[in-house]
Design an enzyme around this catalytic site. Structure first.
Site, PDB file in Angstrom:
ATOM      1  CG  HIS A 102    -110.705 -49.718  38.178  1.00 41.73           C
ATOM      2  ND1 HIS A 102    -110.862 -49.885  36.823  1.00 41.73           N
ATOM      3  CD2 HIS A 102    -110.926 -48.402  38.408  1.00 41.73           C
ATOM      4  CE1 HIS A 102    -111.171 -48.715  36.274  1.00 41.73           C
ATOM      5  NE2 HIS A 102    -111.219 -47.803  37.211  1.00 41.73           N
TER       6      HIS A 102
ATOM      7  CG  ASP B 136    -111.225 -52.298  34.488  1.00 39.42           C
ATOM      8  OD1 ASP B 136    -110.275 -51.601  34.895  1.00 39.42           O
ATOM      9  OD2 ASP B 136    -112.041 -52.824  35.261  1.00 39.42           O
ATOM     10  CG  HIS B 137    -107.746 -47.021  33.664  1.00 38.62           C
ATOM     11  ND1 HIS B 137    -108.888 -46.681  34.326  1.00 38.62           N
ATOM     12  CD2 HIS B 137    -106.728 -46.646  34.475  1.00 38.62           C
ATOM     13  CE1 HIS B 137    -108.582 -46.129  35.488  1.00 38.62           C
ATOM     14  NE2 HIS B 137    -107.269 -46.091  35.605  1.00 38.62           N
TER      15      HIS B 137
HETATM   16  C1  BG6 Z   1    -111.369 -44.194  37.349  1.00 42.26           C
HETATM   17  C2  BG6 Z   1    -112.331 -43.675  38.381  1.00 42.26           C
HETATM   18  O1  BG6 Z   1    -111.915 -45.269  36.660  1.00 42.26           O
HETATM   19  O2  BG6 Z   1    -110.182 -44.608  38.011  1.00 42.26           O
HETATM   20  C3  BG6 Z   1    -111.728 -42.528  39.164  1.00 42.26           C
HETATM   21  O3  BG6 Z   1    -113.506 -43.217  37.732  1.00 42.26           O
HETATM   22  C4  BG6 Z   1    -110.410 -42.949  39.764  1.00 42.26           C
HETATM   23  O4  BG6 Z   1    -112.597 -42.088  40.195  1.00 42.26           O
HETATM   24  C5  BG6 Z   1    -109.508 -43.574  38.706  1.00 42.26           C
HETATM   25  O5  BG6 Z   1    -109.800 -41.787  40.288  1.00 42.26           O
HETATM   26  C6  BG6 Z   1    -108.279 -44.175  39.342  1.00 42.26           C
HETATM   27  O6  BG6 Z   1    -107.409 -44.579  38.332  1.00 42.26           O
HETATM   28  P1  BG6 Z   1    -105.849 -44.628  38.581  1.00 42.26           P
HETATM   29  O7  BG6 Z   1    -105.283 -45.213  37.342  1.00 42.26           O
HETATM   30  O8  BG6 Z   1    -105.428 -43.199  38.822  1.00 42.26           O
HETATM   31  O9  BG6 Z   1    -105.660 -45.467  39.798  1.00 42.26           O
END
Ligand code: BG6
Length: 506
Positions: A244, A181-182
Site C-alpha cells: 500500500h 492492492d486495494h
Molecule cells: C490490509 C492490511 O491490506 O489493509 C490490514 O492487511 C490493514 O492490516 C488494512 O488493516 C488497511 O486498509 P484500509 O483500507 O482500512 O486502510
C-alpha cells in the site's frame, strides 16, 4: 461507466472474512449502480459442505451487516445470482465438479467462457489454485477471457514472490493476472494522479528544487484484532509498506505517463521503485525504526499489548509499527528524503501524504522554530478525503505577524455522490479488463527487492531494537529522529485527539 461483458466470477475462499465484509458488499454495490454485466453469476467455493441455500443465507446476513444498501427486493434479486460449490482448493480431484458447475451456469445464462477467478484464500494457495485451474483448462481463452485476481500478500519475500510469479507464468499470461492492492482502488489515491497531472500549478514545483521532503503516514487505531496468526508472519513492513505505502510513493513520485493506459502508468511506477536507493543491511538500524504496541488504556479502556494478543508469541519481535527514510535516486527527486510510517493502535485512523516545500530562501518576517512557515500540501487519502494547502498570511494589525492558514478541500464538497469502495472499483475494472489499478509483477518484485535488506537485517541482527510504544500513541519516539532536520518534524494529523476519539482537524 462501461458495462462489462457477460461473465462469471468465481470466488475461492468464499466463507472467509474478506468475501463477507468486502467482496459481496462491493459486488452488490455494483449491481445497485447497474455496473454489473447484463448476464452475470457469482460462483462461490470453499471447503465447508454447504448447499446453495445455506450459503445464500450467509451472504444475506453479510449484506445486512456490511452493505450500505438494504433494499430487500434488490438483495433478493442479487442473492439469486450466487451459487455455491464445496471445493477443497488444494485437491485437484475437486476441480472437475467445479468445472461442471461453471459450465452449467454458462449454459443456463447462455454466455461464453468469460471468467474471473478471485483468490480470497490463504496465500499458500495462490500458486496451487491457478495450477489446478490450468489442469482443467480454465486458463485457456478460446471460449472467452480468463483472469485471476490474487489478493495480497504476493509472496513473503523476494524469493517466494519470484517463485510464485514463475509458477503462475507457467500457465497464465501476465495480462491474465490481477494482483490486487486495494489502496490503488481508493478514489483519493487515484486522485493523486489527477491532482498532479491535470493542474499546471503543482507539477513545476514537484521536484528536488522546491520540495524539502515527502512524508506518508498510514495510521490505524485498531490493533491486530483476531489476525494474530497472519500478522505474526507478516508485520507492518510486509502488511502495509511493501504494497500500500509504496504504491502511494509510486503515484507521488512518478513521471507523467505518456497516456493514461495501464502500461504507461505502470511503467512509470515501476521506474520509481527501481530508482529507490537500496538501504544496506548495516544502514537499517539508522534508517528504519520498528515498534510494537504495549498494553495501555485508551479513553478509559484497557488495551492488550501485541505480545498478549491471541495467536502471538509472547516473545514476538514482529513489528506493529514501522517508519523508514529513503531516497529516490533520479533527476526529479535526487537528495529529497522520503519518510513513510505505518502502525497499529496509533491515536487515529488516517492515511495522508504530505509534501513539505522548502522554506523561502530569505526570512523577511520573524522565523519560527519548527518549520511552520513552510508550505505543505497535505493529501488526505482517508478518512475525509481531500487536499489541504498550508500557507502564510499576515495577521491583521500592526507589524508583520505571519500565521499559517489552511486552504482546505473536502471531497464531500465536490458532489453528494458516495465514494465507491476500493473493491467496487477494482472488481469492476477486472471485468472490463483494465489492470491499471492492479500491481504489475515487476513492480511487486521491485518493492520486495527494496525491502529485502531490511527484513534480513531484522532477522539476522538481534541488536536492532523493537521499540515498545503504548497503544494509542504515535509509535516509538525514536521514529522522530529519522527526520534529521531539527526544524522539521512528522506531521501529526491529530495531535490533540478529542475525547471521543474522533478524527479532529488537521
Ligand atoms: C490490509 C492490511 O491490506 O489493509 C490490514 O492487511 C490493514 O492490516 C488494512 O488493516 C488497511 O486498509 P484500509 O483500507 O482500512 O486502510
Amino acid at each position: 461507466m462501461n458495462r462489462p461483458e457477460n461473465c462469471i466470477l468465481v470466488i475461492f475462499g468464499a466463507t472467509g472474512d474478506l468475501t463477507k465484509r468486502k467482496l459481496i458488499p462491493a459486488i452488490f454495490a455494483l449491481e445497485i449502480q447497474n455496473l454489473l454485466p447484463e448476464k452475470f453469476a457469482i460462483l462461490c467455493t470453499s471447503r465447508p459442505d454447504l448447499n446453495d441455500e445455506e450459503f445464500k443465507k450467509l451472504m444475506c446476513e453479510s449484506l445486512d451487516k456490511y452493505s450500505e444498501h438494504a433494499d430487500p427486493e434488490k438483495v433478493e434479486s442479487f442473492i439469486n445470482k450466487i451459487s455455491y460449490q464445496p471445493v477443497d482448493a488444494k485437491n485437484p480431484d475437486d476441480y472437475p465438479s467445479l468445472l461442471k458447475k461453471l459450465q452449467s451456469l454458462r449454459k443456463e445464462l447462455s454466455i461464453n467462457g468469460n471468467t474471473i477467478f478471485y483468490l480470497s484464500t490463504p496465500p499458500s494457495l495462490y500458486g496451487v489454485i491457478p495450477q489446478n485451474l490450468a489442469k482443467i483448462n480454465c486458463n485457456k481463452q478460446d471460449d472467452g477471457w480468463k483472469r485471476v485476481i490474487i489478493e495480497k500478500p504476493f509472496g513473503y519475500d523476494l524469493e517466494s514472490a519470484l517463485e510464485l510469479n514463475k509458477s503462475l507464468n507457467k500457465n497464465w499470461k501476465e495480462h491474465q493476472l490481477y494482483r490486487i492492492d486495494h489502496y490503488l482502488g481508493k478514489e483519493s489515491v487515484q486522485n493523486l494522479l489527477v491532482t498532479r497531472f491535470s493542474n499546471g500549478i503543482f507539477e513545476p514545483l514537484w521536484n528536488r528544487n522546491y520540495v524539502h521532503h515527502v512524508e506518508i503516514t498510514s495510521a490505524e487505531s485498531i490493533g491486530i484484532e483476531k489476525r494474530g496468526g497472519y500478522y505474526e508472519r507478516s508485520g507492518a513492513l510486509r502488511d502495509m509498506i511493501q504494497n500500500h505505502l509504496l504504491q502511494i510513493v509510486g503515484f507521488i513520485a512518478m513521471e507523467p505517463p505518456s497516456s493514461m493506459d495501464s502500461n504507461s502508468i505502470r511503467n512509470e511506477t515501476v521506474k520509481v521503485f527501481q530508482s529507490i536507493r537500496p538501504i544496506k543491511e548495516d544502514e537499517v538500524i539508522n534508517q528504519v525504526i520498528r515498534g510494537q504496541y504495549l498494553a495501555s488504556t485508551i479513553r478509559g479502556e484497557k488495551v492488550r499489548g501485541y505480545r498478549e494478543e491471541e495467536g502471538v508469541d509472547p516473545n514476538s519481535k514482529t513489528e506493529t509499527f514501522a517508519a523508514l527514510k529513503f531516497y529516490i535516486d533520479n533527476w526529479r527527486w535526487g537528495g529529497v528524503p522520503f519518510y513513510i510510517r505505518t502502525g497499529k493502535h496509533l491515536p487515529t485512523k488516517v492515511t495522508e501524504a504530505v509534501i513539505h516545500f522548502k522554506p523561502t530562501p530569505h526570512y523577511l518576517f520573524a522565523k519560527k522554530d519548527i518549520c511552520e512557515s513552510c508550505n505543505q500540501l497535505i493529501i488526505r487519502i482517508q478518512p475525509d478525503e481531500g487536499i489541504l494547502l498550508k500557507f502564510g498570511m499576515k495577521l491583521p494589525g500592526a507589524g508583520f505577524q505571519v500565521e499559517n492558514v489552511n486552504m482546505d478541500f473536502h471531497y464531500s464538497d465536490l458532489c453528494n455522490q458516495r465514494i465507491p469502495t476500493a473493491y467496487e472499483r477494482l472488481i469492476h475494472d477486472s471485468m472490463l479488463g483494465d489492470s491499471t489499478l492492479y500491481a504489475r509483477g515487476d513492480a511487486v518484485m521491485a518493492a520486495w527487492k527494496f525491502l529485502e535488506p531490511v527484513m534480513k537485517a531484522w532477522q539476522n541482527n538481534p541488536d536492532i531494537p523493537v521499540y515498545g510504544y503504548p497503544a494509542g500513541t504515535w509509535g516509538p519516539e525514536t521514529a522522530d529522529n529519522l527526520i534529521e532536520d531539527p526544524t522539521m518534524e512528522w506531521h501529526y494529523p491529530c495531535k490533540n485527539l478529542s475525547d471521543d476519539g474522533k478524527f479532529c482537524e488537521l
